[in-house]
Design a protein around this motif. Sequence first.
Motif, PDB file in Angstrom:
ATOM      1  N   ASP A   1     -45.024  61.737  20.309  1.00  7.29           N
ATOM      2  CA  ASP A   1     -44.131  62.004  19.188  1.00  7.29           C
ATOM      3  C   ASP A   1     -44.115  63.468  18.756  1.00  7.29           C
ATOM      4  N   LEU A   2     -45.107  64.227  19.153  1.00  2.41           N
ATOM      5  CA  LEU A   2     -45.206  65.614  18.676  1.00  2.41           C
ATOM      6  C   LEU A   2     -44.331  66.593  19.455  1.00  2.41           C
ATOM      7  N   TYR A   3     -43.847  66.200  20.633  1.00  2.46           N
ATOM      8  CA  TYR A   3     -43.294  67.197  21.549  1.00  2.46           C
ATOM      9  C   TYR A   3     -41.868  66.858  21.978  1.00  2.46           C
ATOM     10  N   THR A   4     -41.047  67.912  22.066  1.00  3.07           N
ATOM     11  CA  THR A   4     -39.664  67.812  22.517  1.00  3.07           C
ATOM     12  C   THR A   4     -39.416  68.934  23.517  1.00  3.07           C
ATOM     13  N   ARG A   5     -38.576  68.665  24.516  1.00  2.00           N
ATOM     14  CA  ARG A   5     -38.300  69.693  25.516  1.00  2.00           C
ATOM     15  C   ARG A   5     -36.812  69.679  25.861  1.00  2.00           C
ATOM     16  N   HIS A   6     -36.239  70.902  25.932  1.00  3.38           N
ATOM     17  CA  HIS A   6     -34.828  71.064  26.285  1.00  3.38           C
ATOM     18  C   HIS A   6     -34.722  72.039  27.467  1.00  3.38           C
ATOM     19  N   VAL A   7     -34.050  71.610  28.524  1.00  4.85           N
ATOM     20  CA  VAL A   7     -33.725  72.493  29.642  1.00  4.85           C
ATOM     21  C   VAL A   7     -32.235  72.815  29.528  1.00  4.85           C
ATOM     22  N   ILE A   8     -31.915  74.102  29.395  1.00  7.32           N
ATOM     23  CA  ILE A   8     -30.570  74.528  29.027  1.00  7.32           C
ATOM     24  C   ILE A   8     -29.784  74.932  30.284  1.00  7.32           C
ATOM     25  N   PRO A   9     -28.731  74.197  30.621  1.00  6.20           N
ATOM     26  CA  PRO A   9     -27.946  74.538  31.822  1.00  6.20           C
ATOM     27  C   PRO A   9     -27.347  75.938  31.730  1.00  6.20           C
ATOM     28  N   ASN A  10     -27.295  76.606  32.876  1.00  2.00           N
ATOM     29  CA  ASN A  10     -26.604  77.892  33.038  1.00  2.00           C
ATOM     30  C   ASN A  10     -27.281  79.062  32.322  1.00  2.00           C
ATOM     31  N   TYR A  11     -28.484  78.842  31.817  1.00  2.08           N
ATOM     32  CA  TYR A  11     -29.234  79.925  31.181  1.00  2.08           C
ATOM     33  C   TYR A  11     -30.449  80.285  32.034  1.00  2.08           C
ATOM     34  N   GLY A  12     -30.844  81.554  31.932  1.00  2.00           N
ATOM     35  CA  GLY A  12     -32.037  82.021  32.617  1.00  2.00           C
ATOM     36  C   GLY A  12     -33.210  82.099  31.662  1.00  2.00           C
ATOM     37  N   HIS A  13     -33.679  83.314  31.424  1.00  2.42           N
ATOM     38  CA  HIS A  13     -34.916  83.523  30.653  1.00  2.42           C
ATOM     39  C   HIS A  13     -34.596  84.092  29.268  1.00  2.42           C
ATOM     40  N   ILE A  14     -34.471  85.405  29.177  1.00  2.00           N
ATOM     41  CA  ILE A  14     -34.309  86.028  27.863  1.00  2.00           C
ATOM     42  C   ILE A  14     -32.890  85.898  27.315  1.00  2.00           C
ATOM     43  N   ASP A  15     -31.940  85.490  28.160  1.00  2.00           N
ATOM     44  CA  ASP A  15     -30.606  85.228  27.641  1.00  2.00           C
ATOM     45  C   ASP A  15     -30.604  84.025  26.700  1.00  2.00           C
ATOM     46  N   CYS A  16     -31.672  83.233  26.724  1.00  2.00           N
ATOM     47  CA  CYS A  16     -31.817  82.172  25.717  1.00  2.00           C
ATOM     48  C   CYS A  16     -32.055  82.767  24.325  1.00  2.00           C
ATOM     49  N   ILE A  17     -32.459  84.037  24.266  1.00  4.38           N
ATOM     50  CA  ILE A  17     -32.698  84.710  22.981  1.00  4.38           C
ATOM     51  C   ILE A  17     -31.487  85.541  22.571  1.00  4.38           C
ATOM     52  N   PHE A  18     -30.939  86.335  23.496  1.00  2.00           N
ATOM     53  CA  PHE A  18     -29.828  87.207  23.094  1.00  2.00           C
ATOM     54  C   PHE A  18     -28.570  87.016  23.943  1.00  2.00           C
TER      55      PHE A  18
END
Length: 562
Positions: A524-541
């Motif tokens: 119950d403590l953990y959630t995970r999302h794998v984001i299509p079409n994204y790489g690494h730091i582009d998830c931030i900016f």
Amino acid sequence: MATTTTAPAKAGIQFTETMRGYFSTTVTNNDYPKAGSKFEFTLTVTSNDLDKMLTDESHKAKIFGTVTAPTLSPKPLTVTDGEFNLFIVDPDSVNTRRMVYRMKMTTDEGKVYYFEGFKLVHNDPGFDLWTDTTTLYITVYDGDSPNSPVLGQGILKILPADFLHQMSTLQVTNATSFKEQLEQTARFGHFFAGALFDIYSGIFAKPTVFNPDAPPRKKRTLRVDAPQVYFFNASDGVQLRLTRYQGGTKGPVMLVHGFGVSSQIFSADTIETNLLEYLYIQKYDVWLLDYRSSIDLPASATQSTADDIALQDYPAAVDKVREITGASSVQMVVHCYGSTTFFMAMLAGLQGVRSAVCSQIATHTKVPFMTQLNSGLHLPSLLKTLGVESLTAYVDSNADWVNKLYDKALKLYPVNAGVGDTSSVSRRISFMYGQLYELDQLNSALYDTLHELFGVGNISGFEHLALMIRKGHLVSATGAEDYIPHLERLAIPITFIHGAENRCWLPESTEITYNLLRDKNGKDLYTRHVIPNYGHIDCIFGKNAVHDIYPLILNQLEATLA
């Protein structure tokens, strides 16, 4: 008939400063009071020779403006004969200079007082630059000169909003072009305000770390109020920085950057809405941490390992935020190396964290073949034996032989972010860290200013990362199993975010951690999302991260509010 030519006017500088504080007539012996009556001024400083102002200790700029001091007059006093020295060497202190203010203050009735004030600015990273730059010690004389009797003394300070306004008033006079105006503004601003200039100025132009050929530019005004800046020390004395943007009472939430960058990855002005602005609008009390590997701090030029950050920087930072806010715990958003070291810190017993969002990496590592090859060949250690103590993301035409060799090697090395990736800075970034972004996720403004966001990474940090890649999980810099045996210490709500196209840390990395923690501490403590079409730091900016990534971060923060 002889003709005369007029020499072009020299570049000058002008700015307006507001300072507020207190003044006491009971203190006259340089024991500056901690309380007193209201005293504030708004002064404009102007010089017609910027070069002399920055290099000549005796050069005096002019001051004019008004002073509000009810003890002296019920109405504002008028400033005349004002003089400002940008720097005077302090004979009593090493690496210290004084900014000196002198002026006459005249009441409506014609009564004249003489004013002297000074700021002590230490050229030493161990001192608090904010306090240095924003604290003025004042003496008022009951007469028109410093030979008159001392009437009283006080302390004035600059509020964050006033400092933000002051930086916006910096104006270079007699500039021959907009480019020169920005360059000279940045030159003066870095001398006057140091690292604070980069935070408050609205101009991006650092003097050393980034591409030396890149011109300064005007930054977009962020949709946040003026920040509060806190310089503080890690347990070993290394100076770190927290920058607070108080959008509301939610949180506090600390944003922690990766390796070879700084907290500016969260506040990039080149995307429509950055993560700082997004959380600020959602009423969060946002704290940007710059730890010792931040390219915005002097410590980035020294050697450090992930252990140093985990064991010395994180505890000091969490304690500082809790101390200032009075909160019992903080929420965390950590990216890349900031995430690696966060997990190390938690596994080592870090207290005061109630939830976390972790981007791209956690306790275990899975990397592409080329990264495995580099770490298997001990490439960072090899570079160290060649005398390379750091790798940088900018390309310097005057580089030494090691960097020239490095650049030639890059031409043979299969690194880029895809078709259209023509930037030499981008190639270095890819060589240093692996492919960090999907080119399609970046807008052109951010891609063209990558040199502003990336910089020095020290070799000891690379060595430690390479060791963990070879081991496949977190270990100390000596290879000791100090962390993984304590997974029960990660029994807090954690959301993992991973780009599906991440070619730096493969998505399997956080999958391993996710499954281990669910088995150890409950699902119950953990959630995970794998984001299509994204790489690494582009998830931030990334240009669309505000729609694709930030809501996932917000969901975790909202679910774990205190």
